[in-house]
Write a protein that holds these residues in place. Structure first.
Motif, PDB file in Angstrom:
ATOM      1  N   TRP A 172       0.836  -1.203   0.000  1.00  0.00           N
ATOM      2  CA  TRP A 172       0.000   0.000   0.000  1.00  0.00           C
ATOM      3  C   TRP A 172       0.867   1.247   0.000  1.00  0.00           C
ATOM      4  O   TRP A 172       1.721   1.407   0.858  1.00  0.00           O
ATOM      5  CB  TRP A 172      -0.931  -0.005   1.210  1.00  0.00           C
ATOM      6  N   LEU A 173       0.646   2.101  -0.974  1.00  0.00           N
ATOM      7  CA  LEU A 173       1.364   3.367  -1.065  1.00  0.00           C
ATOM      8  C   LEU A 173       0.458   4.482  -0.570  1.00  0.00           C
ATOM      9  O   LEU A 173      -0.674   4.624  -1.049  1.00  0.00           O
ATOM     10  CB  LEU A 173       1.763   3.646  -2.518  1.00  0.00           C
ATOM     11  N   PRO A 174       0.918   5.271   0.384  1.00  0.00           N
ATOM     12  CA  PRO A 174       0.064   6.338   0.906  1.00  0.00           C
ATOM     13  C   PRO A 174      -0.143   7.446  -0.118  1.00  0.00           C
ATOM     14  O   PRO A 174       0.800   7.868  -0.789  1.00  0.00           O
ATOM     15  CB  PRO A 174       0.823   6.843   2.127  1.00  0.00           C
ATOM     16  N   LEU A 175      -1.393   7.876  -0.255  1.00  0.00           N
ATOM     17  CA  LEU A 175      -1.714   9.026  -1.090  1.00  0.00           C
ATOM     18  C   LEU A 175      -1.829  10.277  -0.234  1.00  0.00           C
ATOM     19  O   LEU A 175      -1.404  11.347  -0.627  1.00  0.00           O
ATOM     20  CB  LEU A 175      -3.026   8.801  -1.844  1.00  0.00           C
ATOM     21  N   THR A 176      -2.437  10.117   0.939  1.00  0.00           N
ATOM     22  CA  THR A 176      -2.608  11.239   1.852  1.00  0.00           C
ATOM     23  C   THR A 176      -2.983  10.725   3.230  1.00  0.00           C
ATOM     24  O   THR A 176      -3.529   9.634   3.366  1.00  0.00           O
ATOM     25  CB  THR A 176      -3.699  12.212   1.354  1.00  0.00           C
ATOM     26  N   GLU A 195     -10.480  16.275  -3.615  1.00  0.00           N
ATOM     27  CA  GLU A 195      -9.300  16.922  -4.197  1.00  0.00           C
ATOM     28  C   GLU A 195      -8.200  15.912  -4.537  1.00  0.00           C
ATOM     29  O   GLU A 195      -7.619  15.961  -5.614  1.00  0.00           O
ATOM     30  CB  GLU A 195      -8.751  17.976  -3.240  1.00  0.00           C
ATOM     31  N   VAL A 196      -7.916  15.010  -3.607  1.00  0.00           N
ATOM     32  CA  VAL A 196      -6.848  14.022  -3.821  1.00  0.00           C
ATOM     33  C   VAL A 196      -7.195  13.110  -4.998  1.00  0.00           C
ATOM     34  O   VAL A 196      -6.357  12.841  -5.862  1.00  0.00           O
ATOM     35  CB  VAL A 196      -6.590  13.191  -2.543  1.00  0.00           C
ATOM     36  N   LEU A 197      -8.421  12.630  -5.054  1.00  0.00           N
ATOM     37  CA  LEU A 197      -8.809  11.719  -6.132  1.00  0.00           C
ATOM     38  C   LEU A 197      -8.868  12.428  -7.479  1.00  0.00           C
ATOM     39  O   LEU A 197      -8.547  11.831  -8.511  1.00  0.00           O
ATOM     40  CB  LEU A 197     -10.142  11.037  -5.797  1.00  0.00           C
ATOM     41  N   ALA A 198      -9.223  13.709  -7.483  1.00  0.00           N
ATOM     42  CA  ALA A 198      -9.213  14.475  -8.737  1.00  0.00           C
ATOM     43  C   ALA A 198      -7.776  14.641  -9.248  1.00  0.00           C
ATOM     44  O   ALA A 198      -7.515  14.489 -10.445  1.00  0.00           O
ATOM     45  CB  ALA A 198      -9.866  15.836  -8.538  1.00  0.00           C
TER      46      ALA A 198
END
Length: 163
Positions: A19-23, A43-46
């Protein structure tokens, strides 16, 4: 695995996938945490160009899990120790949502909900959050937090129309 609620879900396995952290963001242990978490997730998914339908499902699950954490995530003594936090991760094409809160009490499937029809369940005052997460996510579960509390997680896999 069957839980005490009779709902099948997986047990957290930190070795399953990379698992790589996105936020990861801390949230206040107050009602405004859910809208803040939804906005941040959107915002993160966009930025990651996640498909709109998948992003909407993830955002709804985030809202439900954060709301549950704020409403029910208190210590056994009844006090609130520590904020709620939201973490978004990915492994390949899978997205994972993790919401941590200070309570060690695992999420409970709504009492009596499993014995009623879908229409009655939809009208219930409480308990719809986990029903929604179960309907939207490919999998969900919970585990103890690293230091204290618990983490409730769910995973999403994009729909493949070419399969």
């Amino acid at each position: 695995m069957l839980t005490d609620s009779g709902l099948a879900h997986d047990v957290y396995d930190p070795g399953r996938g990379s698992w790589l952290p996105l936020t990861r963001i801390p949230l206040p242990h107050r009602p405004e945490a859910a809208p803040r978490a939804r906005h941040h997730t959107r915002e993160v998914l966009a930025l990651r160009r996640v498909d709109g339908e998948l992003a909407a499902a993830v955002e709804l699950a985030v809202s439900e899990l954060v709301t549950n954490a704020v409403r029910h995530g208190v210590c056994l003594c009844g006090c609130i120790r520590g904020p709620v936090s939201l973490t978004l991760l990915r492994a390949g094409d899978r997205l994972r949502v993790e919401v941590a809160d200070p309570s060690r009490t695992p999420p409970r499937w709504p009492t009596g909900i499993e014995a009623v029809d879908a229409e009655t369940a939809a009208e219930a005052e409480e308990g719809r959050g986990l029903l929604l997460v179960t309907a939207l996510a490919a999998d969900w579960g919970d585990h103890a937090g690293r230091r204290r509390g618990k983490v409730v997680w769910c995973e999403f896999v994009p729909c493949r129309s070419d399969v």
